[in-house]
Design a protein around this motif. Structure first.
Motif, PDB file in Angstrom:
ATOM      1  N   UNK A   7       1.829   0.610  -1.397  1.00 37.76           N
ATOM      2  CA  UNK A   7       1.190   1.335  -0.502  1.00 37.76           C
ATOM      3  C   UNK A   7      -0.510   1.270  -1.423  1.00 37.76           C
ATOM      4  N   UNK A   8      -0.874   1.494   0.391  1.00 40.68           N
ATOM      5  CA  UNK A   8      -2.037   1.878   0.014  1.00 40.68           C
ATOM      6  C   UNK A   8      -2.569   3.547  -0.206  1.00 40.68           C
ATOM      7  N   UNK A   9      -2.539   3.992  -1.128  1.00 48.74           N
ATOM      8  CA  UNK A   9      -2.309   5.048  -1.285  1.00 48.74           C
ATOM      9  C   UNK A   9      -2.818   6.034  -2.292  1.00 48.74           C
ATOM     10  N   UNK A  10      -2.769   6.915  -2.946  1.00 53.58           N
ATOM     11  CA  UNK A  10      -3.355   8.187  -4.223  1.00 53.58           C
ATOM     12  C   UNK A  10      -2.331   8.504  -4.491  1.00 53.58           C
ATOM     13  N   UNK A  11      -2.329   9.207  -5.961  1.00 49.40           N
ATOM     14  CA  UNK A  11      -1.260   9.778  -6.032  1.00 49.40           C
ATOM     15  C   UNK A  11      -0.250   9.253  -7.069  1.00 49.40           C
ATOM     16  N   UNK A  20      -0.584  -1.023   7.225  1.00 52.49           N
ATOM     17  CA  UNK A  20      -0.678  -1.282   8.272  1.00 52.49           C
ATOM     18  C   UNK A  20      -0.326  -2.544   9.042  1.00 52.49           C
ATOM     19  N   UNK A  21      -0.691  -2.528   9.679  1.00 44.08           N
ATOM     20  CA  UNK A  21      -0.821  -4.512   9.735  1.00 44.08           C
ATOM     21  C   UNK A  21      -1.545  -5.150  10.199  1.00 44.08           C
ATOM     22  N   UNK A  22      -1.948  -6.074   9.929  1.00 41.08           N
ATOM     23  CA  UNK A  22      -3.096  -6.557  10.073  1.00 41.08           C
ATOM     24  C   UNK A  22      -3.932  -6.176   8.606  1.00 41.08           C
ATOM     25  N   UNK A  23      -2.712  -5.809   7.437  1.00 45.51           N
ATOM     26  CA  UNK A  23      -3.869  -4.571   6.697  1.00 45.51           C
ATOM     27  C   UNK A  23      -2.932  -5.402   5.106  1.00 45.51           C
ATOM     28  N   UNK A  24      -3.743  -5.459   4.036  1.00 44.15           N
ATOM     29  CA  UNK A  24      -2.851  -5.763   2.664  1.00 44.15           C
ATOM     30  C   UNK A  24      -2.822  -4.857   2.125  1.00 44.15           C
ATOM     31  N   UNK A  25      -2.166  -4.920   0.182  1.00 42.77           N
ATOM     32  CA  UNK A  25      -2.850  -4.039  -0.453  1.00 42.77           C
ATOM     33  C   UNK A  25      -1.984  -4.629  -1.820  1.00 42.77           C
ATOM     34  N   UNK A  26      -2.754  -5.611  -2.615  1.00 42.64           N
ATOM     35  CA  UNK A  26      -2.291  -6.311  -3.558  1.00 42.64           C
ATOM     36  C   UNK A  26      -2.282  -5.966  -4.983  1.00 42.64           C
ATOM     37  N   UNK A  31      -6.634   3.572  -3.542  1.00 47.29           N
ATOM     38  CA  UNK A  31      -7.166   4.429  -2.309  1.00 47.29           C
ATOM     39  C   UNK A  31      -7.281   4.163  -1.175  1.00 47.29           C
ATOM     40  N   UNK A  32      -7.098   2.553  -0.978  1.00 49.29           N
ATOM     41  CA  UNK A  32      -6.964   2.383   0.861  1.00 49.29           C
ATOM     42  C   UNK A  32      -6.623   0.633   0.325  1.00 49.29           C
ATOM     43  N   UNK A 181      -6.921   0.777 -11.144  1.00 51.68           N
ATOM     44  CA  UNK A 181      -7.172   1.177  -9.840  1.00 51.68           C
ATOM     45  C   UNK A 181      -8.648   0.946 -10.157  1.00 51.68           C
ATOM     46  N   UNK A 182      -9.365   1.471 -10.960  1.00 51.75           N
ATOM     47  CA  UNK A 182     -10.711   1.523 -11.994  1.00 51.75           C
ATOM     48  C   UNK A 182     -11.560   0.097 -11.637  1.00 51.75           C
TER      49      UNK A 182
END
Length: 247
Positions: A7-11, A20-26, A31-32, A181-182
């Motif tokens: 996921x791309x979020x916080x907490x 969402x589509x055409x985005x990724x988080x490795x 935070x985004x 995260x840092x």
């Protein structure tokens, strides 16, 4: 499939949303999410990486580019794709170097003398296609005590409880630590230093060796300055240096 829990979020993870589509988080809990860029795409939601639009290319999460895979090259008229590089056979008595050039024994000797430097050429290994150069005496450069000290400078610690941290020490005293995260945005593959890098959160620590890559090759770093390493990872360089000067 990690995409269902990336996921791309916080907490907490339950507070996050899937990229969402055409985005990724490795890395979990960023935070985004990162945009795939102009050379790649990602379908659906919750992607850990993107797919290159051209064939024979490999997506790089660090800068969202798609260079050719190892052993592939761009051909005129097919700039979008990378195609496998095919070499002619070397003639008998010659061997290919890392750039794909066939060299005779005399050509290898001349090449390796230039590569190794004056007075450091020992020979070449045709089977491994490598120059053999004289190297510095490791015991004179950094003896066993020095190497032991080097191993204690940079460590990845699987804390219990988490999160895991990258820790930098000076003479056994912690001077700074970073969570995944840092380190986001400062490392091309920061998930190496996330919980995914730990078999268990059991308080164990892994020493991380350091190396420097240059046109002359890859060399190990012995007895590194802890504050120089801290500044490589920190976005508050002035604070780290100032703290050092007051010591």
């Amino acid at each position: 499939n990690r995409s269902s829990d990336l996921f791309g979020g916080v907490g907490n993870e339950t507070d996050c949303v899937a990229c969402v589509e055409n985005h990724f988080a490795h890395v979990n809990g960023l935070t985004a999410c990162f945009f795939c860029g102009s050379e790649a795409f990602a379908t659906g939601r919750g992607n850990t990486r993107c797919t290159c639009t051209g064939e024979g290319r490999e997506f790089q999460p660090s800068d969202r580019t798609c260079p050719c895979m190892q052993g592939y090259e761009v051909r005129v008229g097919r700039e979008r794709d990378c195609v496998r590089r095919i070499y002619d056979l070397c003639a008998e008595g010659s061997a290919r170097d890392t750039n794909g050039v066939c060299r005779t024994t005399d050509e290898w000797t001349a090449y390796c003398i230039d590569f190794c430097g004056e007075g450091k050429f020992k020979g070449f290994n045709a089977e491994r296609e490598m120059c053999e150069c004289e190297v510095d005496n490791l015991e004179l450069l950094c003896n066993s005590d020095c190497r032991r000290q080097s191993e204690s400078v940079l460590k990845f610690e699987c804390q219990d409880p988490g999160p895991p941290v990258l820790v930098i020490y000076e003479n056994g005293i912690q001077i700074v630590n970073f969570t995944a995260n840092e380190l986001e945005g400062r490392l091309g593959n920061s998930d190496v230093f996330s919980q995914a890098g730990c078999d268990e959160l059991d308080g164990s620590a892994i020493s991380i060796p350091l190396a420097v890559a240059s046109g002359d090759g890859v060399l190990g770093v012995y007895n590194p300055d802890p504050f120089d390493i801290a500044n490589l990872f920190s976005d508050e360089t002035a604070v780290v240096v100032a703290n050092r000067r007051r010591r």
